[in-house]
Design an enzyme around this catalytic site. Structure first.
Site, short mmCIF file in Angstrom:
data_model
loop_
_atom_site.label_atom_id
_atom_site.label_comp_id
_atom_site.label_asym_id
_atom_site.label_seq_id
_atom_site.Cartn_x
_atom_site.Cartn_y
_atom_site.Cartn_z
CB THR A 126 -0.92 0.00 1.24
OG1 THR A 126 -1.72 -1.19 1.22
CG2 THR A 126 -1.82 1.22 1.24
N GLY A 251 -17.60 -1.76 18.81
CA GLY A 251 -16.60 -2.53 19.54
C GLY A 251 -15.68 -1.61 20.32
CB CYS A 258 -4.80 -2.40 6.97
SG CYS A 258 -3.85 -3.75 6.25
#
Length: 435
Positions: A126, A251, A258
């Protein structure tokens, strides 16, 4: 139409992305040479020992080695006769939020000195927009076509995501047919575009997922304030096909290798061009705030006040990895929350199915154990931080007997509160009315 033929493929980097790429391409019938500078890792891989926890990957590596289609080496010179070389090296977050490209740039300079003319260089790492366009300058060559081919692999599902992809994105001017031919057996939709669009597309996807998660966490807090149940609210949302159900579960915050770095890199890229990108800044702020909201829930359970001190309290943590199905601790929200509790004097014991006690040294401030019963011993509270399904099957009656106080903060809404109540536990979730 892309040509179909067996290719000789090189992969640089035997980390999470590189190893999955190498093993899956060998599985598809190509001859793959995977290079990594870590000699001990290469030795282990050539013996079929896979150092990361990923379903299906050990079997693919073993199959590739047995067929002779997959080999690992410490020498980039072993890639000299390849047709296509995938660059899969880490691009971690730098001090100012930018992607650190030093490893990638060093690899490209080395490859520029040894590859045959016409070899296609594929950037799977990336990378910021504009990196693929810099490949000729970095290699010192204009006869090595460069293609951006971002990965969309989820930890715990990487093999499936590679072999059953939603799409394959290829950005470049030359070499696209050759790269596409590597994937022809998959029958997946292929998006052909320019390198900048391919590079930005990867960041845009991950940043949008982070936005959805932050939205779900903010929504959960509102649900608690008004007495609504976030599970029912997000089910209602997810049934709208314009929204979809994925990434709407609240959560303890988002993390992993990432999302945090990609959101930061995209925001940095926008800032460098005079754009604020306030949505991403808000998502990051919400995510950091979610860690504190969880800590306040624990403090309220312990002291009756969300601002009470947990100093001296024994707290058991169930789950340490950033999500279930992986042994990855990088940027785990569980560890961020643990650090805040430890700073305030809490005594922490943790258990995670993927983190053996022998690896506990990597988890600061937490005494890691191999038995979940030890987490409950004399605990004033238990906190579920990772959504491992096996936590539902624990002997909660025995955990209640061992705990000093049978109380749970379930940050993943994983457990059945009514079932726990039958064993004497009180249970507080995220975005769920307390009964």
């Amino acid at each position: 139409m892309a040509e179909e033929a067996e290719r000789c493929v090189g992969v640089v980097g035997a980390g999470y992305v590189g190893l999955t790429t190498a093993a899956c391409l060998a599985h598809l019938g190509h001859r793959v040479r995977c290079a990594d500078i870590d000699e001990s890792k290469v030795d282990r891989l050539n013996r079929g020992e896979v150092p990361i926890s990923e379903p299906g990957l050990p079997e693919l590596v073993a199959g590739g080695l047995a067929s002779g289609r997959l080999r690992f080496t410490t020498s980039a010179a072993g890639l000299r006769d390849t047709d296509v070389v995938f660059v899969c090296v880490p691009t971690p977050m730098g001090e100012r939020g930018e992607a650190d490209l030093r490893a990638l740039e060093a690899v490209l300079r080395e490859l520029g000195e040894l590859l045959s003319p016409g070899t296609v260089l594929v950037l799977k790492s990336t990378v910021p927009v504009g990196t693929t366009a810099r490949v000729p300058a970095l290699t010192g060559r204009d006869d090595l076509p460069a293609v951006s081919n971002p990965e969309f692999l989820r930890e715990g599902f990487a093999v499936r995501d590679f072999l059953e992809p939603d799409r394959i994105v290829l950005g470049g001017d030359r070499g696209l047919d050759r790269v596409e031919s590597l994937y022809s057996a998959l029958g997946a939709p292929v998006v052909r575009t320019d390198p900048a669009s391919a590079e930005l597309g990867k960041y845009a996807c991950n940043a949008f997922l982070a936005l959805k998660l932050s939205y779900a966490n903010e929504l959960a807090e509102l649900c608690e304030q008004v007495g609504a149940d976030v599970r029912h609210v997000t089910t209602t949302m997810g049934m709208d096909d314009r929204i979809g159900p994925a990434f709407l579960r609240p959560g303890p915050g988002w993390g992993g290798s990432c999302l945090p770095k990609d959101v930061a890199a995209l925001r940095r890229s926008a800032r460098d061009r005079g754009m604020r990108f306030g949505l991403l800044q808000a998502a990051e702020h919400t995510n950091t705030g979610q860690h504190e909201r969880v800590v306040r829930k624990v403090q309220e359970l312990l002291t009756g006040s969300p601002y009470g001190s947990p100093a001296g309290a024994r707290i058991g943590l169930l789950g340490l990895t950033f999500k279930a199905g992986t042994d990855d601790l990088r940027d785990s929200p569980a560890l961020a929350i643990a650090a805040r509790l430890a700073e305030r004097g809490a005594v922490l014991t943790g258990y995670d199915p993927a983190v053996p006690a022998a690896k506990g040294g990597a988890v600061a401030d937490v005494h890691v154990v191999d038995d979940p019963l030890l987490v409950a011993k004399d605990a004033a509270a238990l906190v579920v931080l990772t959504e491992w399904p096996e936590f539902r099957e624990l002997d909660w009656a025995q955990l209640a007997e061992l705990a000093d106080r049978p109380a749970v903060v379930d940050t993943r809404n994983l457990l059945d509160a009514d079932d726990l109540a039958r064993h004497g536990f009180s249970c507080r979730g995220i975005g769920i009315p307390t009964r």
